[in-house]
Write a protein that holds these residues in place. Structure first.
Motif, PDB file in Angstrom:
ATOM      1  N   ASP A   1      -1.343  19.285   1.066  1.00 57.26           N
ATOM      2  CA  ASP A   1      -1.162  17.886   1.464  1.00 57.26           C
ATOM      3  C   ASP A   1      -2.454  17.194   1.866  1.00 57.26           C
ATOM      4  N   ALA A   2      -3.532  17.926   2.065  1.00 58.61           N
ATOM      5  CA  ALA A   2      -4.804  17.274   2.383  1.00 58.61           C
ATOM      6  C   ALA A   2      -5.180  16.300   1.280  1.00 58.61           C
ATOM      7  N   LEU A   3      -4.673  16.550   0.077  1.00 54.35           N
ATOM      8  CA  LEU A   3      -4.939  15.656  -1.041  1.00 54.35           C
ATOM      9  C   LEU A   3      -4.182  14.339  -0.904  1.00 54.35           C
TER      10      LEU A   3
ATOM     11  N   ALA B   1       3.366  10.401   8.186  1.00 56.74           N
ATOM     12  CA  ALA B   1       3.351   9.457   7.066  1.00 56.74           C
ATOM     13  C   ALA B   1       3.234  10.152   5.718  1.00 56.74           C
ATOM     14  N   GLU B   2       2.390  11.166   5.597  1.00 55.20           N
ATOM     15  CA  GLU B   2       2.206  11.834   4.307  1.00 55.20           C
ATOM     16  C   GLU B   2       3.491  12.527   3.836  1.00 55.20           C
ATOM     17  N   HIS B   3       4.275  13.027   4.782  1.00 56.98           N
ATOM     18  CA  HIS B   3       5.552  13.655   4.416  1.00 56.98           C
ATOM     19  C   HIS B   3       6.478  12.618   3.784  1.00 56.98           C
ATOM     20  N   VAL B   4       6.578  11.464   4.402  1.00 63.31           N
ATOM     21  CA  VAL B   4       7.443  10.407   3.877  1.00 63.31           C
ATOM     22  C   VAL B   4       6.926   9.933   2.520  1.00 63.31           C
ATOM     23  N   LEU B   5       5.625   9.776   2.380  1.00 58.12           N
ATOM     24  CA  LEU B   5       5.053   9.351   1.105  1.00 58.12           C
ATOM     25  C   LEU B   5       5.344  10.374   0.003  1.00 58.12           C
ATOM     26  N   ALA B   6       5.212  11.664   0.308  1.00 58.44           N
ATOM     27  CA  ALA B   6       5.503  12.696  -0.689  1.00 58.44           C
ATOM     28  C   ALA B   6       6.987  12.687  -1.038  1.00 58.44           C
ATOM     29  N   ASP B   7       7.840  12.480  -0.051  1.00 60.29           N
ATOM     30  CA  ASP B   7       9.285  12.415  -0.275  1.00 60.29           C
ATOM     31  C   ASP B   7       9.630  11.260  -1.214  1.00 60.29           C
TER      32      ASP B   7
ATOM     33  N   GLY C   1       0.822  -1.210   0.000  1.00 56.15           N
ATOM     34  CA  GLY C   1       0.000   0.000   0.000  1.00 56.15           C
ATOM     35  C   GLY C   1       0.852   1.255   0.000  1.00 56.15           C
ATOM     36  N   TYR C   2       1.925   1.218   0.757  1.00 56.81           N
ATOM     37  CA  TYR C   2       2.873   2.338   0.802  1.00 56.81           C
ATOM     38  C   TYR C   2       3.452   2.589  -0.587  1.00 56.81           C
ATOM     39  N   ARG C   3       3.914   1.527  -1.231  1.00 53.86           N
ATOM     40  CA  ARG C   3       4.499   1.637  -2.559  1.00 53.86           C
ATOM     41  C   ARG C   3       3.454   2.162  -3.559  1.00 53.86           C
ATOM     42  N   ARG C   4       2.241   1.655  -3.487  1.00 53.10           N
ATOM     43  CA  ARG C   4       1.176   2.085  -4.397  1.00 53.10           C
ATOM     44  C   ARG C   4       0.886   3.580  -4.224  1.00 53.10           C
ATOM     45  N   ARG C   5       0.813   4.060  -2.985  1.00 51.63           N
ATOM     46  CA  ARG C   5       0.532   5.479  -2.743  1.00 51.63           C
ATOM     47  C   ARG C   5       1.691   6.361  -3.173  1.00 51.63           C
ATOM     48  N   ALA C   6       2.937   5.930  -2.908  1.00 47.52           N
ATOM     49  CA  ALA C   6       4.102   6.715  -3.322  1.00 47.52           C
ATOM     50  C   ALA C   6       4.164   6.805  -4.851  1.00 47.52           C
ATOM     51  N   ARG C   7       3.844   5.724  -5.527  1.00 48.94           N
ATOM     52  CA  ARG C   7       3.828   5.735  -7.001  1.00 48.94           C
ATOM     53  C   ARG C   7       2.732   6.652  -7.527  1.00 48.94           C
TER      54      ARG C   7
END
Length: 142
Positions: free
Chosen positions: A124-126, A58-64, A27-33
């Motif tokens: 980032d709310a998105l 978490a959202e900061h890391v995902l955006a990074d 799920g992490y990989r899917r969201r980061a992609r």
């Protein structure tokens, strides 16, 4: 021989946890992609800077990681910067997109005309997590 055990523990733990919300590695990989694709759709090109003005969560890391997947260079800005300081570091970094918390948006709008390279502000709310899908609720695979 201990590597498979560590891998099982890592997968069972999940990629991120925030409160009761859990996100598997898949799920992490899917969201980061998905974030990477959104950045590419905004015109971000490999080597360009994506600014991140978010709290450590978490959202900061995902955006990074999403910026990295897009081939961009993620650059974090301290949340304590005064608007003049933020304008300086954002302009100096050459950020073409900035992902900002909703609470920071008014500050960005106040300095927007000083940022010649900045093309898009993304709130980032998105990036907030969707309700977990059944496959994200448990352990995922890499």
């Amino acid at each position: 021989k201990s590597a498979p055990v560590l891998q099982q523990v890592s997968q069972a733990a999940g990629a991120t946890m925030e409160g009761d919300a859990r996100l598997s590695w898949s799920g992490y990989r899917r969201r980061a992609r998905a974030i990477a694709l959104a950045l590419l759709d905004l015109g971000v090109r490999p080597g360009q800077v994506v600014g991140l003005h978010m709290a450590n969560r978490a959202e900061h890391v995902l955006a990074d990681v999403g910026a990295l997947y897009a081939g961009a260079v993620p650059t974090s800005f301290y949340n304590t910067l005064a608007p003049e300081q933020l304008a300086y570091v954002a302009q100096d970094s050459g950020a073409v997109v900035a992902v900002v918390e909703a609470e920071q948006l008014s500050g960005w709008l106040s300095i927007r005309e000083k940022l010649s390279e900045l093309r898009h502000l993304v709130v980032d709310a998105l990036l907030k997590p969707e309700p977990p899908k059944p496959q994200d609720a448990g352990a995922g695979t890499n």
